[in-house]
Design a protein around this motif. Structure first.
Motif: not given
Length: 506
Positions: A364-371, A409-429
């Motif tokens: 479940r947390f593979a995308q957000v391992k740092p968090w 702490a788990l709520w904030h981890l799930n929040e990081a998971l929910r937002l995963a991918g936001t950083a990958e969006l270009s400014p144009e998108i």
């Protein structure tokens, strides 16, 4: 309307309907709504204050909870560390809260930081008096030094070294009376912790001051991130400069809460250095849905609210506690140990192993391992803060507190998971998405360039940004240019686009 005009109008409507038969492509991965913030897990001190702030200010729960946790960490971080299996865990918390303008971030921050700002005023008043006394002490010391030198010169220098050693060093300057900083650089934080109190925080309701400032500029962001991460990890700083030599600081504590608007947060989340250095993973993320549009005026003052007053009093008392200093030092902290009782340790170990078990490639947390890797430690830090709020003399963390901290702490981890991918969006998108959301929110089926540049989202009120955004909408099928333009708002507009309604783009 003539029969011919009526036919033309129906034909145009038919053409527009045909144009929208193919559903447009999504601009971004749909972001699921956040889970309800676990306000009840904040404990007997923070929870009642949070409920009062929610009732009166009506900001999102996660903004309130994050603000109170960060303020509590600032007040408690100097007093104790969590000790577990030979490791020392500071109680410093970092929080990054994201909300649109108008979500009352500043109002919440003002209530959460009331005690810290009151204490900072007390320190400033004392500093003025101490500075006067210091000037007098230095004058006396210099007079004695000069007398010792004069006396030794009469004896051809004999005894000068002994006399100066007996006199001792010059009186130390008073510590800078700062509890928080809003705009900072790595060098500024080092100076503040060198010349001021050993426990401070970076707190601002305008995170643009930080992420848009010199400390986070391209040439300095790596140094700033690395500096702050050392503070979070071990409470240590070191600096080597050709001009002023090398210096290392021990026993420091640094809490942080940055309240950011989405455009600023997106830039931070997309910064490879902040992510790679681990700065972001050390932050408890929160990006809640807004409450604007649902709030009715509450004729009530939080200055008279018992729960908020109680919290302010408790935090002010924690700020005023004597700093536990290492022997012979006036700035190096030596916080006492907080340990987990047997049941609390069992609860924490279950949390640790559960999170770790979901960090594999298909977890479940593979995308957000740092968090995820920081979550068990975040739970310990939160548990320590909650423990000291309820009992400033505590030396053990109980099971109930550990379980509450784990939920937070788990709520904030799930929040990081929910937002995963936001950083990958270009400014144009991001700009295209903002334009589309604005058009849908204002009920516009057609838009033209002048309208958007004057009234559209602030982030695309420049022609180049607008052209890139509308281009993305056209490519994704959310917009279609109208050849020859159209008469709108009392004038003929050359650059006009049809916008696909939200319900036709599902």
């Amino acid at each position: 309307m003539s029969a011919i005009s009526s036919i033309e109008a129906r034909a145009l409507a038919t053409l527009e309907s045909v144009a929208y038969r193919s559903a447009p492509e999504p601009l971004r991965r749909p972001t699921p709504p956040p889970e309800p913030y676990p306000l009840a897990e904040l404990g007997d001190v923070l929870k009642p204050a949070a409920e009062s702030i929610r009732r009166v200010i009506q900001a999102p729960d996660a903004i309130i909870g994050g603000s109170l946790l960060a303020a509590a960490s600032l007040a408690a971080q100097a007093q104790a560390d969590v000790h577990i299996d030979g490791r020392t865990i500071p109680l410093s918390l970092w929080v990054l809260s994201v909300a649109e303008s108008g979500e009352r971030k500043s109002a919440v921050d003002s209530e959460a930081m009331r005690a810290a700002r009151e204490y900072e005023k007390e320190l400033a008043n004392a500093y003025a008096e101490d500075s006067e006394q210091h000037a007098a002490d230095v004058a006396e010391w210099e007079a004695r030094r000069d007398a010792a030198k004069t006396e030794a010169k009469k004896a051809n220098g004999d005894g000068m070294a002994d006399n100066l050693r007996k006199l001792g060093p010059a009186p130390p300057v008073p510590l800078l009376p700062r509890v928080t900083a809003a705009d900072f650089t790595a060098e500024g934080i080092f100076r503040l912790l060198s010349e001021g109190r050993p426990a401070i925080g970076a707190f601002t309701d305008e995170a643009a001051l930080v992420f848009g400032g010199h400390g986070m500029a391209k040439e300095s962001v790596m140094r700033t991130a690395a500096t702050l991460c050392k503070l979070w990890d071990r409470g240590e700083l070191d600096r080597v400069r050709s001009g002023d030599g090398a210096a290392k600081l021990y026993g420091r504590r640094f809490a942080l809460h940055l309240l950011a608007q989405p455009v600023i947060a997106e830039r931070a989340l997309s910064d490879d250095v902040l992510a790679g250095q681990g700065f972001l993973a050390r932050c408890l993320l929160a990006w809640p849905e807004g409450t604007a549009g649902t709030r009715t005026y509450q004729a009530e003052s939080l200055r008279d609210d018992p729960a908020v007053q109680r919290l302010a009093t408790i935090l002010l008392v924690r700020h005023r506690l004597a700093l536990p200093l290492a022997e012979g030092q006036r700035q190096e902290l030596a916080p006492r140990a907080l340990v987990l009782d047997a049941d609390a340790f069992a609860a924490w170990r279950t949390l640790h192993d559960t999170v770790e078990g979901h960090c594999g490639p298909s977890g479940r947390f593979a995308q957000v391992k740092p968090w995820a890797s920081k979550t068990p430690e975040q739970a310990l830090r939160i548990a320590g803060v909650l423990t000291l709020l309820e009992n400033p003399d505590a030396n053990r963390i109980g099971k109930a507190t550990m379980e509450r901290a784990g939920e937070l702490a788990l709520w904030h981890l799930n929040e990081a998971l929910r937002l995963a991918g936001t950083a990958e969006l270009s400014p144009e998108i991001r700009d295209a998405d903002a334009l589309l959301q604005w058009a849908h929110a204002t009920g516009r089926s057609t838009i033209y360039s002048r309208l958007v540049l004057n009234k559209g989202p602030s982030r695309i009120r420049e022609r180049d940004a607008f052209q890139r955004a509308i281009g993305e909408l056209v490519r994704a099928g959310w917009a279609e240019p109208i050849e020859g333009g159209r008469r709108l708002d009392g004038a003929h507009r050359r650059h006009v686009w049809r916008i696909v309604p939200a319900n036709e783009g599902r």
